[in-house]
Scaffold this active site. Structure first.
Site, PDB file in Angstrom:
ATOM      1  N   LYS A  74       0.812  -1.226   0.000  1.00  0.00           N
ATOM      2  CA  LYS A  74       0.000   0.000   0.000  1.00  0.00           C
ATOM      3  C   LYS A  74       0.844   1.274   0.000  1.00  0.00           C
ATOM      4  O   LYS A  74       0.449   2.283  -0.586  1.00  0.00           O
ATOM      5  CB  LYS A  74      -0.966  -0.006   1.186  1.00  0.00           C
ATOM      6  CG  LYS A  74      -2.073  -1.053   1.020  1.00  0.00           C
ATOM      7  CD  LYS A  74      -3.089  -1.003   2.147  1.00  0.00           C
ATOM      8  CE  LYS A  74      -4.090  -2.157   1.970  1.00  0.00           C
ATOM      9  NZ  LYS A  74      -5.142  -2.145   2.990  1.00  0.00           N
ATOM     10  N   ASN A  95      -4.916   2.002  -1.319  1.00  0.00           N
ATOM     11  CA  ASN A  95      -5.459   0.660  -1.581  1.00  0.00           C
ATOM     12  C   ASN A  95      -6.160   0.614  -2.933  1.00  0.00           C
ATOM     13  O   ASN A  95      -6.648  -0.434  -3.336  1.00  0.00           O
ATOM     14  CB  ASN A  95      -6.423   0.224  -0.471  1.00  0.00           C
ATOM     15  CG  ASN A  95      -7.759   0.924  -0.587  1.00  0.00           C
ATOM     16  OD1 ASN A  95      -7.832   2.050  -1.080  1.00  0.00           O
ATOM     17  ND2 ASN A  95      -8.813   0.278  -0.148  1.00  0.00           N
ATOM     18  N   GLY A 135      -2.721   0.350  17.029  1.00  0.00           N
ATOM     19  CA  GLY A 135      -1.849   0.115  15.883  1.00  0.00           C
ATOM     20  C   GLY A 135      -1.506   1.419  15.188  1.00  0.00           C
ATOM     21  O   GLY A 135      -2.264   2.400  15.281  1.00  0.00           O
ATOM     22  N   TYR A 227     -10.556 -10.564   9.470  1.00  0.00           N
ATOM     23  CA  TYR A 227     -11.736 -11.422   9.563  1.00  0.00           C
ATOM     24  C   TYR A 227     -11.269 -12.879   9.592  1.00  0.00           C
ATOM     25  O   TYR A 227     -10.089 -13.172   9.375  1.00  0.00           O
ATOM     26  CB  TYR A 227     -12.714 -11.167   8.407  1.00  0.00           C
ATOM     27  CG  TYR A 227     -12.145 -11.387   7.036  1.00  0.00           C
ATOM     28  CD1 TYR A 227     -11.563 -10.339   6.323  1.00  0.00           C
ATOM     29  CD2 TYR A 227     -12.152 -12.650   6.438  1.00  0.00           C
ATOM     30  CE1 TYR A 227     -11.024 -10.532   5.071  1.00  0.00           C
ATOM     31  CE2 TYR A 227     -11.621 -12.853   5.175  1.00  0.00           C
ATOM     32  CZ  TYR A 227     -11.052 -11.793   4.504  1.00  0.00           C
ATOM     33  OH  TYR A 227     -10.507 -11.984   3.264  1.00  0.00           O
TER      34      TYR A 227
HETATM   35  P1  ATR Z   1      -0.515  -3.250   8.499  1.00  0.00           P
HETATM   36  O1  ATR Z   1      -0.298  -2.713   7.124  1.00  0.00           O
HETATM   37  O2  ATR Z   1      -1.372  -4.490   8.538  1.00  0.00           O
HETATM   38  O3  ATR Z   1      -0.979  -2.222   9.479  1.00  0.00           O
HETATM   39  P2  ATR Z   1       2.155  -2.999   9.532  1.00  0.00           P
HETATM   40  O4  ATR Z   1       2.306  -1.693   8.804  1.00  0.00           O
HETATM   41  O5  ATR Z   1       3.289  -3.954   9.567  1.00  0.00           O
HETATM   42  O6  ATR Z   1       0.912  -3.809   8.987  1.00  0.00           O
HETATM   43  O7  ATR Z   1       1.726  -2.649  11.044  1.00  0.00           O
HETATM   44  C1  ATR Z   1       1.473  -3.630  11.978  1.00  0.00           C
HETATM   45  C2  ATR Z   1       0.929  -2.966  13.256  1.00  0.00           C
HETATM   46  O8  ATR Z   1       0.621  -4.000  14.196  1.00  0.00           O
HETATM   47  C3  ATR Z   1       1.909  -2.049  13.949  1.00  0.00           C
HETATM   48  O9  ATR Z   1       1.187  -1.034  14.609  1.00  0.00           O
HETATM   49  C4  ATR Z   1       2.580  -2.982  14.963  1.00  0.00           C
HETATM   50  O10 ATR Z   1       3.165  -2.338  16.069  1.00  0.00           O
HETATM   51  P3  ATR Z   1       4.673  -1.738  15.970  1.00  0.00           P
HETATM   52  O11 ATR Z   1       4.552  -0.466  15.184  1.00  0.00           O
HETATM   53  O12 ATR Z   1       5.067  -1.515  17.368  1.00  0.00           O
HETATM   54  O13 ATR Z   1       5.501  -2.775  15.261  1.00  0.00           O
HETATM   55  C5  ATR Z   1       1.385  -3.769  15.402  1.00  0.00           C
HETATM   56  N1  ATR Z   1       1.697  -5.091  15.957  1.00  0.00           N
HETATM   57  C6  ATR Z   1       2.120  -6.174  15.304  1.00  0.00           C
HETATM   58  N2  ATR Z   1       2.268  -7.205  16.146  1.00  0.00           N
HETATM   59  C7  ATR Z   1       1.922  -6.755  17.370  1.00  0.00           C
HETATM   60  C8  ATR Z   1       1.857  -7.346  18.666  1.00  0.00           C
HETATM   61  N3  ATR Z   1       2.178  -8.625  18.849  1.00  0.00           N
HETATM   62  N4  ATR Z   1       1.468  -6.566  19.695  1.00  0.00           N
HETATM   63  C9  ATR Z   1       1.150  -5.272  19.505  1.00  0.00           C
HETATM   64  N5  ATR Z   1       1.179  -4.664  18.313  1.00  0.00           N
HETATM   65  C10 ATR Z   1       1.565  -5.391  17.262  1.00  0.00           C
END
Ligand code: ATR
Length: 286
Positions: A74, A95, A135, A227
């Site tokens: 994205k 997207n 997030g 989902y």
């Molecule tokens: P997406 O495009 O699906 O949002 P991404 O850009 O990789 O994927 O972001 C993943 C998000 O999930 C981030 O906010 C990440 O937190 P960090 O910025 O601290 O990495 C969060 N995330 C992933 N695994 C996690 C976990 N086990 N606990 C808490 N937050 C998590």
């Protein structure tokens, strides 16, 4: 030659085989009588731009008019288009691409899809409410601008890596309106929210829920943007603590409807398509 052939679209990602977008867009095309052929485009992790350019210039089976873009491309999709909508500019992620001859247009329909699902499908108005967005990755970035447009009283972005939440919040200050907008860590984000949105990949990884149950006001709406099994951990946890839960399937259909409208100039009805999609996925899991 493409005369008489349907216009072509696809969802581009890696992986992409699981994507329900071809089902959704085929249903929209049927419902609105639009001549649309919508497929899947698996792009190499190190060759997204080239794969998209090749797809866009292929006239062998009809004119290619646009594509949806999913994980992990994205941000690259946004960078690929010389023009973008204001909501894509805020998200810095796209997207949806429309291959206009005067220059490709990048849009981000995820956030408006999420807001429509919460307000129209779940029947929960966001105006004046306290909202927690967990997030600060691509999924959260697409959601924040449209969530603020819906005029909540407060919006807290909670992320494990605080600096990413702060960055996202700073970028959205100018569109926060009267909403109290702040960045926190998941362990320090306060309690009693009306709407709690999980935009992390925590359920997918089987990780612990990153926030304390105190974030859930009794009877609040807790929504996971994913989902199926990927949303289950968060939804089970929220239900156990008195929340009404919702997965990301409604958001998926609503973001698709916005993309379809951008491409075709006609907005499809979503309720029957969402019901059919839910039934299809439930039948598969039986
Ligand atoms: P997406 O495009 O699906 O949002 P991404 O850009 O990789 O994927 O972001 C993943 C998000 O999930 C981030 O906010 C990440 O937190 P960090 O910025 O601290 O990495 C969060 N995330 C992933 N695994 C996690 C976990 N086990 N606990 C808490 N937050 C998590």
């Amino acid at each position: 030659m493409s005369a008489g052939l349907p216009d072509r679209y696809a969802v581009a990602g890696n992986p992409v085989q699981h994507s329900q977008s071809p089902f959704i867009h085929a249903a929209f095309a049927h419902q609105t009588g639009q001549a649309v052929d919508y497929g899947r485009l698996l792009c190499p992790l190190d060759g997204f731009a080239e794969a998209i350019r090749r797809f866009a210039s292929d006239t062998s089976a009809g004119r290619v008019r646009g594509c949806n873009v999913t994980v992990p491309f994205k941000f690259e999709a946004f960078a690929l288009a010389p023009r973008c909508t204001p909501r894509a500019a805020l998200a810095q992620a796209a997207n949806t691409l429309r291959f206009d001859t005067e220059g490709w247009l990048a849009d981000n329909t995820d956030g408006i899809g999420l807001v429509r699902d919460i307000e129209c499908n779940a029947g929960v108005p966001l105006a004046g409410r306290r909202v927690l967005l967990i997030g600060a990755g691509g999924a959260a970035a697409g959601a924040l601008g449209p969530l603020l447009d819906a005029a909540p009283a407060e919006l807290v972005v909670a992320n494990r890596t605080l600096a990413k939440a702060e960055n996202l919040v700073d970028r959205h200050r100018a569109v926060a309106g009267a909403a109290a907008l702040s960045a926190r860590t998941p362990k320090d984000c306060g309690g009693g929210f009306d709407v709690v949105i999980n935009a992390t990949a925590s359920s997918l990884q089987g990780a612990d829920i990153p926030v304390d149950a105190a974030v859930l006001r009794a009877g609040c709406l807790a929504l996971d943007m994913m989902y199926g099994p990927a949303a289950q951990g968060f939804m089970d946890w929220a239900r156990r603590h008195g929340a009404t839960t919702r997965d990301g399937l409604g958001m998926l259909v609503e973001q698709a409807a916005q993309a379809f409208a951008l491409w075709r100039g006609v907005r499809p009805e979503t309720a029957a398509v969402l019901a059919a999609l839910r039934e299809r996925l439930e039948a598969r899991s039986r």
